[in-house]
Design a protein around this motif. Structure first.
Motif, short mmCIF file in Angstrom:
data_model
loop_
_atom_site.label_atom_id
_atom_site.label_comp_id
_atom_site.label_asym_id
_atom_site.label_seq_id
_atom_site.Cartn_x
_atom_site.Cartn_y
_atom_site.Cartn_z
N ARG A 53 14.79 -4.57 5.29
CA ARG A 53 14.08 -4.71 4.02
C ARG A 53 12.81 -5.47 4.08
O ARG A 53 11.65 -5.37 3.49
N GLU A 54 12.68 -6.41 5.10
CA GLU A 54 11.73 -7.08 5.30
C GLU A 54 10.33 -6.53 6.02
O GLU A 54 9.18 -6.77 6.24
N GLN A 55 10.69 -5.00 6.43
CA GLN A 55 9.41 -4.30 6.99
C GLN A 55 8.67 -3.68 5.93
O GLN A 55 7.86 -3.07 6.29
N TRP A 102 7.15 2.63 14.05
CA TRP A 102 6.42 1.58 13.08
C TRP A 102 6.89 0.25 12.66
O TRP A 102 8.18 0.31 13.09
N ASP A 103 6.07 -0.56 12.49
CA ASP A 103 6.61 -1.98 12.43
C ASP A 103 6.73 -2.44 10.91
O ASP A 103 7.45 -2.94 10.44
N VAL A 104 5.83 -2.11 10.19
CA VAL A 104 5.71 -2.24 8.58
C VAL A 104 5.16 -0.88 7.95
O VAL A 104 4.65 -0.10 8.22
N ALA A 105 5.91 -0.87 6.69
CA ALA A 105 5.66 0.23 5.73
C ALA A 105 5.05 -0.41 4.59
O ALA A 105 5.44 -1.29 3.90
N ILE A 106 3.94 -0.02 4.02
CA ILE A 106 3.07 -0.47 3.02
C ILE A 106 3.25 0.34 1.83
O ILE A 106 2.85 1.51 2.09
N VAL A 128 3.21 2.74 8.44
CA VAL A 128 3.13 3.66 7.92
C VAL A 128 2.64 3.40 6.36
O VAL A 128 3.10 2.33 5.78
N VAL A 129 1.99 4.25 5.83
CA VAL A 129 1.68 4.37 4.38
C VAL A 129 2.58 5.02 3.45
O VAL A 129 2.69 6.41 3.79
N LEU A 130 3.05 4.50 2.53
CA LEU A 130 4.04 5.11 1.57
C LEU A 130 3.29 5.68 0.40
O LEU A 130 2.42 4.84 -0.40
N LYS A 131 3.11 6.94 -0.05
CA LYS A 131 2.63 7.56 -0.79
C LYS A 131 3.42 8.25 -2.01
O LYS A 131 4.43 8.95 -1.47
N PHE A 132 3.37 7.72 -3.15
CA PHE A 132 4.17 8.06 -4.47
C PHE A 132 3.23 8.90 -5.16
O PHE A 132 2.15 8.73 -5.45
N GLU A 156 -7.73 -3.31 12.42
CA GLU A 156 -7.65 -2.67 13.36
C GLU A 156 -5.69 -2.62 13.80
O GLU A 156 -5.21 -2.46 14.75
N TYR A 157 -5.26 -2.21 12.69
CA TYR A 157 -3.86 -1.77 12.64
C TYR A 157 -3.84 -0.39 12.91
O TYR A 157 -4.54 0.43 12.66
N GLU A 158 -2.76 0.11 13.71
CA GLU A 158 -2.54 1.79 13.99
C GLU A 158 -1.76 2.32 12.91
O GLU A 158 -0.72 1.72 12.57
N ILE A 159 -2.50 3.22 12.15
CA ILE A 159 -1.42 3.95 11.07
C ILE A 159 -0.77 5.13 11.78
O ILE A 159 -1.45 6.07 12.42
N ALA A 160 0.63 4.87 11.83
CA ALA A 160 1.19 6.20 12.32
C ALA A 160 1.51 7.33 11.74
O ALA A 160 1.65 8.47 12.16
N GLY A 161 1.15 7.16 10.20
CA GLY A 161 1.14 8.28 9.28
C GLY A 161 1.46 7.80 7.98
O GLY A 161 1.62 6.83 7.57
N VAL A 162 1.19 8.98 7.02
CA VAL A 162 1.56 8.63 5.60
C VAL A 162 2.91 9.42 5.41
O VAL A 162 2.94 10.61 5.65
N VAL A 163 3.76 8.66 4.80
CA VAL A 163 4.97 9.40 4.31
C VAL A 163 4.93 9.57 2.79
O VAL A 163 4.73 8.67 1.97
#
Length: 369
Positions: A88-90, A61-65, A4-8, A27-34
């Motif tokens: 935290r590690e995600q 989701w596995d990782v939040a960027i 997931v992409v974190l949008k500020f 080739e990562y799957e984007i679950a959505g933008v938060v």
């Protein structure tokens, strides 16, 4: 890998764009933008749905960027974890994505130093210098204040070990501890293992050399060799550094000339060529150091007379742009110079084009004629 992409709201949209683009290349799957914006007006971003923060738990989701600085996120992260929104590690910064891409890109690359970096990244974050700098050797110099000129300064040692005052802008922010201010790592990039090393055992300033320093900043390079040089020409265009530099070098008189203009291949307005700024020197021993944010090729084209009519050793930064190394070596070689490069590699994360090139870069081109 699902992310997931974190949008500020306070972060430039281009960081979200960079995260989405690199995720797609991996080739990562984007679950959505938060979105962290309570007043978010959009329902999608680059064809990906936008969800409010409260909905992140409903996504798989596995990782939040996140696309902001770690410093900006460090206070928010514990609160998010306390709410049960992931571990935290995600949560990873956007440079984690760049690291994953470069690991894939270079995993079969037959270069020991690059492979060493890839191994380093297994347990460390990607940085500009990675394994090349020793954190235990980072210095802390206490800041003092000179009321006669209203400027802060530190005591800085020359190559002969003599302490000199090196001044900083009045509004400069410093690291503080127990009520005292410090300049941290003033020579960090000049550790012996650094890819950004200007001076080596076989490539150095000799007593009596004329020194040209293009991109002086606080002046740590010039001040280090001011006592042994015969003359210094210091180019620094940033206005905030003019008063500190004048104060730092005031005791050197006419030996040090500060030129407050941009170094380029043309002269006019705020720009000046090295050939136009300097007298018609011929047969002199000159050391040229250049760190001018990617303008190095233009500056070298504007220094042909100085570089070809004198005995010159040069250390030229080559990491600001992906093709700077090729341009710099080509120009210098056309002037009759022999060139080599510093050891190791940098990953210059401050060039936004790094997200397209994902490349390792040589820090310095060494040249002698």
């Amino acid at each position: 890998m699902r992310i997931v992409v974190l949008k500020f709201p306070y972060v430039s949209p281009r960081f979200c764009e960079m995260i989405c683009s690199m995720s797609e290349r991996l080739e990562y799957e984007i679950a959505g933008v938060v979105s962290f914006d309570l007043n978010e007006k959009f329902t999608s971003y680059q064809n990906y749905p936008i969800y409010p923060l409260n909905d992140i738990g409903r996504l798989s989701w596995d990782v939040a960027i996140y696309g902001c600085e770690d410093e900006d996120f460090k206070d928010l992260l514990p609160r998010i974890v306390e709410l049960g929104i992931g571990k935290r590690e995600q949560f990873k910064n956007l440079f984690w994505l760049l690291k994953q891409f470069m690991i894939k890109k270079y995993e079969d690359f037959d270069e020991p130093t690059i492979q060493e970096t890839l191994r380093y990244w297994q347990t460390h974050e990607l940085t500009v210098f990675n394994q090349h700098l020793d954190a235990n050797k980072i210095t802390r110099d206490k800041v003092f204040y000179d009321s006669t000129c209203d400027l802060p300064y530190i005591y800085f040692k020359t190559v002969d070990g003599e302490p000199r005052r090196m001044y900083f802008p009045k509004n400069r922010s410093f690291y503080t501890q127990n009520g005292e201010a410090f300049v941290v790592g003033v020579l960090n990039e000049q550790q012996p293992t650094s890819p950004h090393l200007y001076i080596t055992d076989n490539h150095k300033i000799c007593a009596g050399d004329i020194v040209i320093d293009a991109g002086v900043c606080e002046g740590n390079f010039a001040l280090r060799y001011a006592d042994i040089s015969s003359k210094m020409y210091l180019f620094e265009s940033e206005k905030q550094w003019q008063a500190p530099l004048r104060q730092t070098f005031k005791d050197y008189g006419d030996k040090v000339e500060i030129i407050p203009r941009f170094v380029s291949d043309v002269t006019g307005g705020e720009n000046i060529t090295i050939d136009d700024a300097l007298p018609d020197l011929r047969g002199k021993n000159i050391f040229l150091k250049m760190d001018i944010e990617g303008a190095e090729p233009r500056a070298l084209r504007g220094a042909k007379r100085i570089l070809t009519n004198n005995k010159v050793r040069a250390s030229i930064c080559s990491y600001h742009n992906a093709d700077d190394l090729i341009k710099i070596k080509s120009i210098l070689q056309s002037y009759g110079f022999k060139t080599s490069t510093s050891a190791g590699y940098m990953v210059f994360i401050y060039d936004t084009n790094i997200w397209n090139t994902a490349d390792f870069r040589k820090g310095i081109v060494y040249a002698e004629n």
